[in-house]
Design a protein around this motif. Structure first.
Motif, PDB file in Angstrom:
ATOM      1  N   TRP A  25       0.874  -1.179   0.000  1.00 51.39           N
ATOM      2  CA  TRP A  25       0.000   0.000   0.000  1.00 51.39           C
ATOM      3  C   TRP A  25       0.902   1.217   0.000  1.00 51.39           C
ATOM      4  CZ3 TRP A  25      -4.819   1.026  -1.068  1.00 51.39           C
ATOM      5  CH2 TRP A  25      -5.382   2.240  -0.679  1.00 51.39           C
ATOM      6  N   ASP A  26       0.876   1.976  -1.095  1.00 49.46           N
ATOM      7  CA  ASP A  26       1.781   3.131  -1.209  1.00 49.46           C
ATOM      8  C   ASP A  26       1.014   4.441  -1.311  1.00 49.46           C
ATOM      9  OD1 ASP A  26       0.728   2.875  -3.718  1.00 49.46           O
ATOM     10  OD2 ASP A  26       2.649   2.776  -4.758  1.00 49.46           O
ATOM     11  N   ARG A  27      -0.158   4.473  -0.717  1.00 47.66           N
ATOM     12  CA  ARG A  27      -0.998   5.667  -0.731  1.00 47.66           C
ATOM     13  C   ARG A  27      -1.115   6.208   0.697  1.00 47.66           C
ATOM     14  NH1 ARG A  27      -5.963   3.431  -4.457  1.00 47.66           N
ATOM     15  NH2 ARG A  27      -4.665   2.696  -6.154  1.00 47.66           N
ATOM     16  N   PRO A  28      -1.695   7.400   0.844  1.00 41.90           N
ATOM     17  CA  PRO A  28      -1.911   7.915   2.200  1.00 41.90           C
ATOM     18  C   PRO A  28      -2.780   6.961   3.023  1.00 41.90           C
ATOM     19  CG  PRO A  28      -2.240   9.658   0.597  1.00 41.90           C
ATOM     20  CD  PRO A  28      -2.094   8.371  -0.176  1.00 41.90           C
ATOM     21  N   THR A  29      -2.561   6.942   4.305  1.00 47.75           N
ATOM     22  CA  THR A  29      -3.308   6.035   5.183  1.00 47.75           C
ATOM     23  C   THR A  29      -4.591   6.649   5.711  1.00 47.75           C
ATOM     24  OG1 THR A  29      -1.949   6.742   7.046  1.00 47.75           O
ATOM     25  CG2 THR A  29      -1.274   4.730   5.880  1.00 47.75           C
ATOM     26  N   SER A  30      -4.834   7.905   5.408  1.00 48.40           N
ATOM     27  CA  SER A  30      -6.086   8.529   5.820  1.00 48.40           C
ATOM     28  C   SER A  30      -7.250   7.782   5.175  1.00 48.40           C
ATOM     29  CB  SER A  30      -6.093   9.994   5.372  1.00 48.40           C
ATOM     30  OG  SER A  30      -7.329  10.587   5.672  1.00 48.40           O
ATOM     31  N   GLY A  31      -8.248   7.465   5.983  1.00 45.79           N
ATOM     32  CA  GLY A  31      -9.419   6.751   5.468  1.00 45.79           C
ATOM     33  C   GLY A  31      -9.315   5.244   5.544  1.00 45.79           C
ATOM     34  N   THR A  32      -8.206   4.751   6.043  1.00 47.29           N
ATOM     35  CA  THR A  32      -8.061   3.308   6.196  1.00 47.29           C
ATOM     36  C   THR A  32      -8.564   2.889   7.574  1.00 47.29           C
ATOM     37  OG1 THR A  32      -5.799   3.430   7.029  1.00 47.29           O
ATOM     38  CG2 THR A  32      -6.050   3.257   4.653  1.00 47.29           C
ATOM     39  N   CYS A  33      -8.867   1.622   7.718  1.00 48.33           N
ATOM     40  CA  CYS A  33      -9.268   1.034   9.004  1.00 48.33           C
ATOM     41  C   CYS A  33     -10.444   1.775   9.632  1.00 48.33           C
ATOM     42  CB  CYS A  33      -8.090   0.974   9.963  1.00 48.33           C
ATOM     43  SG  CYS A  33      -6.698   0.044   9.336  1.00 48.33           S
ATOM     44  N   HIS A  34     -11.541   1.822   8.883  1.00 47.77           N
ATOM     45  CA  HIS A  34     -12.753   2.500   9.360  1.00 47.77           C
ATOM     46  C   HIS A  34     -13.104   2.044  10.777  1.00 47.77           C
ATOM     47  CE1 HIS A  34     -16.531   4.628   8.997  1.00 47.77           C
ATOM     48  NE2 HIS A  34     -17.133   3.571   9.490  1.00 47.77           N
ATOM     49  N   GLY A  35     -13.386   2.992  11.647  1.00 44.62           N
ATOM     50  CA  GLY A  35     -13.733   2.693  13.030  1.00 44.62           C
ATOM     51  C   GLY A  35     -12.568   2.831  13.987  1.00 44.62           C
ATOM     52  N   TYR A  36     -11.377   3.075  13.452  1.00 42.53           N
ATOM     53  CA  TYR A  36     -10.188   3.275  14.283  1.00 42.53           C
ATOM     54  C   TYR A  36      -9.685   4.698  14.072  1.00 42.53           C
ATOM     55  CZ  TYR A  36     -10.044  -1.772  14.885  1.00 42.53           C
ATOM     56  OH  TYR A  36     -10.348  -3.058  15.201  1.00 42.53           O
ATOM     57  N   VAL A  37      -8.921   5.209  15.012  1.00 42.66           N
ATOM     58  CA  VAL A  37      -8.355   6.551  14.923  1.00 42.66           C
ATOM     59  C   VAL A  37      -6.864   6.429  14.677  1.00 42.66           C
ATOM     60  CG1 VAL A  37      -7.946   8.699  16.175  1.00 42.66           C
ATOM     61  CG2 VAL A  37     -10.100   7.482  16.472  1.00 42.66           C
ATOM     62  N   GLN A  38      -6.370   7.211  13.732  1.00 45.33           N
ATOM     63  CA  GLN A  38      -4.943   7.217  13.437  1.00 45.33           C
ATOM     64  C   GLN A  38      -4.273   8.306  14.260  1.00 45.33           C
ATOM     65  OE1 GLN A  38      -3.901   7.228   9.296  1.00 45.33           O
ATOM     66  NE2 GLN A  38      -2.049   8.382   9.669  1.00 45.33           N
ATOM     67  N   ALA A  39      -3.127   7.992  14.808  1.00 49.60           N
ATOM     68  CA  ALA A  39      -2.377   8.977  15.587  1.00 49.60           C
ATOM     69  C   ALA A  39      -0.893   8.821  15.284  1.00 49.60           C
ATOM     70  CB  ALA A  39      -2.616   8.766  17.076  1.00 49.60           C
ATOM     71  N   ASN A  40      -0.173   9.876  15.487  1.00 45.46           N
ATOM     72  CA  ASN A  40       1.271   9.859  15.286  1.00 45.46           C
ATOM     73  C   ASN A  40       1.945  10.280  16.580  1.00 45.46           C
ATOM     74  OD1 ASN A  40       1.223   9.237  12.449  1.00 45.46           O
ATOM     75  ND2 ASN A  40       0.379  11.277  12.178  1.00 45.46           N
ATOM     76  N   LEU A  41       3.100   9.739  16.810  1.00 41.40           N
ATOM     77  CA  LEU A  41       3.876  10.036  18.007  1.00 41.40           C
ATOM     78  C   LEU A  41       5.298  10.358  17.578  1.00 41.40           C
ATOM     79  CD1 LEU A  41       4.375   9.996  21.107  1.00 41.40           C
ATOM     80  CD2 LEU A  41       4.877   7.559  20.840  1.00 41.40           C
ATOM     81  N   ALA A  42       5.808  11.451  18.070  1.00 42.83           N
ATOM     82  CA  ALA A  42       7.192  11.821  17.799  1.00 42.83           C
ATOM     83  C   ALA A  42       7.934  11.897  19.131  1.00 42.83           C
ATOM     84  CB  ALA A  42       7.263  13.159  17.085  1.00 42.83           C
ATOM     85  N   ILE A  43       9.020  11.174  19.212  1.00 45.08           N
ATOM     86  CA  ILE A  43       9.874  11.203  20.402  1.00 45.08           C
ATOM     87  C   ILE A  43      11.233  11.711  19.945  1.00 45.08           C
ATOM     88  CG2 ILE A  43      10.964   9.835  22.218  1.00 45.08           C
ATOM     89  CD1 ILE A  43       8.599   7.870  21.927  1.00 45.08           C
ATOM     90  N   LEU A  44      11.683  12.801  20.558  1.00 43.89           N
ATOM     91  CA  LEU A  44      12.927  13.407  20.127  1.00 43.89           C
ATOM     92  C   LEU A  44      13.629  14.030  21.318  1.00 43.89           C
ATOM     93  CD1 LEU A  44      12.105  16.858  18.724  1.00 43.89           C
ATOM     94  CD2 LEU A  44      10.299  15.198  18.981  1.00 43.89           C
TER      95      LEU A  44
END
Length: 77
Positions: A25-44
Motif C-alpha cells: 500500500w503506497d498511498r496515504p493512510t487517511s481513510g483506512t481502518c474504518h472505526g479506528y483513529v490514526q495517531a502519530n507520536l514523535a519522540i525526540l
C-alpha cells in the motif's frame, strides 16, 4: 494482490500495518481502518523540541487536525 481503497477502509489495523510494511500500500493512510483513529507520536531529544514544535506549527495546514499539543511532559531524569 494489490489492495483497493475499499479493502483498506475495511481492514483491521494489523492488516493495514502488514500491507504497509510489505510496501503493498503506497498511498496515504487517511481513510483506512474504518472505526479506528490514526495517531502519530514523535519522540525526540529535548534540545530539538522547540524546532519540531515550530515545524509542526508551520506545516499544520497539511494535516487534517490543526490542534497543537496542549502540554508536554518533561523527562525529569
Amino acid at each position: 494482490m494489490t489492495p483497493t481503497p475499499s479493502d483498506m477502509r475495511d481492514a483491521r489495523p494489523e492488516q493495514a500495518w502488514e500491507l504497509n510494511r510489505r510496501d503493498a500500500w503506497d498511498r496515504p493512510t487517511s481513510g483506512t481502518c474504518h472505526g479506528y483513529v490514526q495517531a502519530n507520536l514523535a519522540i525526540l531529544p529535548r534540545a530539538d523540541a522547540l524546532d519540531f514544535f515550530r515545524f509542526c506549527q508551520a506545516t499544520r495546514n497539511h494535516a487534517r487536525s490543526s490542534r497543537s499539543p496542549t502540554s508536554v511532559t518533561p523527562n525529569r531524569n
